[in-house]
Design an enzyme around this catalytic site. Structure first.
Site, PDB file in Angstrom:
ATOM      1  N   LYS A  54      -4.246   8.147 -12.989  1.00  0.00           N
ATOM      2  CA  LYS A  54      -2.954   8.290 -14.005  1.00  0.00           C
ATOM      3  C   LYS A  54      -3.030   7.505 -15.117  1.00  0.00           C
ATOM      4  O   LYS A  54      -2.796   7.834 -16.293  1.00  0.00           O
ATOM      5  CB  LYS A  54      -1.938   8.102 -12.847  1.00  0.00           C
ATOM      6  CG  LYS A  54      -1.674   9.238 -11.781  1.00  0.00           C
ATOM      7  CD  LYS A  54      -0.978   8.843 -10.697  1.00  0.00           C
ATOM      8  CE  LYS A  54      -0.875   9.899  -9.715  1.00  0.00           C
ATOM      9  NZ  LYS A  54      -0.311   9.500  -8.310  1.00  0.00           N
ATOM     10  N   GLN A  98       3.627   5.195  -5.892  1.00  0.00           N
ATOM     11  CA  GLN A  98       2.468   5.556  -5.429  1.00  0.00           C
ATOM     12  C   GLN A  98       2.722   5.711  -3.756  1.00  0.00           C
ATOM     13  O   GLN A  98       3.045   4.693  -3.104  1.00  0.00           O
ATOM     14  CB  GLN A  98       1.256   4.981  -5.705  1.00  0.00           C
ATOM     15  CG  GLN A  98      -0.202   5.516  -5.028  1.00  0.00           C
ATOM     16  CD  GLN A  98      -0.491   6.761  -5.632  1.00  0.00           C
ATOM     17  OE1 GLN A  98      -0.202   7.094  -6.856  1.00  0.00           O
ATOM     18  NE2 GLN A  98      -0.736   7.674  -4.762  1.00  0.00           N
ATOM     19  N   ASP A 121       7.927  12.413 -10.780  1.00  0.00           N
ATOM     20  CA  ASP A 121       7.321  12.803  -9.658  1.00  0.00           C
ATOM     21  C   ASP A 121       8.283  13.776  -8.865  1.00  0.00           C
ATOM     22  O   ASP A 121       7.816  14.707  -8.141  1.00  0.00           O
ATOM     23  CB  ASP A 121       7.004  11.978  -8.295  1.00  0.00           C
ATOM     24  CG  ASP A 121       5.626  11.537  -8.207  1.00  0.00           C
ATOM     25  OD1 ASP A 121       4.769  12.282  -8.738  1.00  0.00           O
ATOM     26  OD2 ASP A 121       5.285  10.449  -7.429  1.00  0.00           O
TER      27      ASP A 121
END
Ligand code: NAP
Length: 321
Positions: A54, A98, A121
């Site tokens: 990422k 994460q 997200d």
């Protein structure tokens, strides 16, 4: 019938190029590039690979990235403290925790502390609620990527029978809601579904996100259906070819950095390709789209924070193949 292979790598490259142009325009308009902060708690090697992927993806489109790695035993309050600082930092447009986090932490609760405007997200209760209400918001990356893949092959979603196998908060539920928003008739299957094969065989659009290699066999697929394989199952190198499989993919799986060997989806690709009209491969289908949509969300969040867009406008763009 031999299915069209839906090329997620190529589509992701087009999305990244579009994001790079958007970043450049934002720098000209607002004087600052978007910034993505990633938070990784613990030393899970798979998660570390994803986070690094990422970060690299950010650099490639001209975004800033801020890498925060905390030891596995970091107390809850320290993680929320960091998330709060990132929420308040004007250089940070998007915050990504994460998943999964170590057992002593609750990933859902931690995610819920992220500012919904920086929730790239799309997993906070606010953004999940906005999706559920059909209101604009930051959408989860993998389901958004699937919608873009469907658009890239001009799939007729409206009025179609869509079946989603898997009901996770991360993928299955938001996927079903995006399909519903696009006027599909949606069925969601899970481990207690009776006669999965019969339900799947009704689908014009069949989406599998289970984490079970080759669960979806040829008999599950209606001739001419579009099949999207979200599953990422890594064959245990010691047991390749046998049924025991290792699935180290965390909640933000989907890096195109993963080596191709030993990775299989939830769909029996070879057999299903003979009956489907279009199908995504694993790897090279859904996976590359996840990071591309993360970049797009980060740009969108930055534009909104710069006052250039209304909150999360422009989410419903049609992808051109
Ligand atoms: P998850 O949270 O483990 O959810 C799996 C879902 O599958 C659950 O709803 C479960 O039902 C259902 N299920 C399990 N066995 C089943 C069976 N035999 N028949 C029907 N349904 C069954 O997994 P997830 O996070 O959604 O991820 C699913 C897969 O997608 C994994 O392989 C993951 O690596 C992959 N993934 C890929 C990406 C990407 O970027 N490409 C992103 C996210 C996930 P219950 O709810 O009843 O337990």
């Amino acid at each position: 019938m031999t299915a069209t292979i839906i090329d997620g790598k190529a589509l992701a490259a087009r999305v990244r190029a579009e994001v790079a142009r958007g970043v450049q325009a934002l720098v000209e308009q607002a004087g600052r590039a978007p910034g993505l902060a990633t938070v990784l708690v613990g030393e899970d090697p798979g998660s570390a690979v994803y986070v690094s992927g990422k970060q690299r993806a950010c650099g490639a489109v001209g975004m800033e990235s801020f890498d925060h790695r905390l030891p596995a035993d970091t107390p809850f309050d320290e993680v929320t403290g960091l998330l709060a600082r990132l929420n308040a930092d004007p250089a940070v447009s998007g915050v990504l925790l994460q998943l999964p986090v170590p057992d002593h932490l609750d990933g859902t609760v931690l995610t819920g502390t992220i500012d919904p405007g920086k929730d790239v997200d799309g997993l906070t209760p606010v953004n999940a609620g906005l999706l559920s209400l059909g209101r604009p918001g930051l959408r989860p990356c993998t389901p958004s990527g699937v919608m873009a893949l469907l658009a890239s092959v001009d799939a007729t979603v409206e009025g179609s029978e869509a079946v989603v196998v898997g009901r996770s908060n991360l993928f299955g539920k938001p996927m079903a809601q995006l399909l519903l928003e696009a006027n599909a008739t949606v069925t969601v299957c899970h481990s207690r579904t009776r006669d999965l094969r019969e339900v799947c065989a009704r689908a014009d659009i069949l989406i599998a996100a289970v984490g079970r290699p080759r669960l979806i066999e040829r008999e599950f697929v209606k001739p001419g259906a579009i099949v999207i394989d979200v599953g990422m199952n890594r064959l245990d190198p010691q047991r390749a070819g046998r049924s025991k499989l290792d699935t180290p993919f965390g909640a933000h799986g989907g890096s195109s950095d993963r080596p191709a060997s030993g990775l299989v989806g939830d769909v029996d690709f070879e057999a299903v390709s003979e009956v489907a009209s279009a199908i995504t491969p694993v790897p090279g289908g859904v996976g590359p789209m996840t990071i591309a949509m993360l970049l797009r969300n980060t740009l969108q969040a930055a534009r909104t924070q710069a006052g250039l867009d209304s909150p999360c406008g422009g989410q419903a763009r049609k992808e051109t193949g």
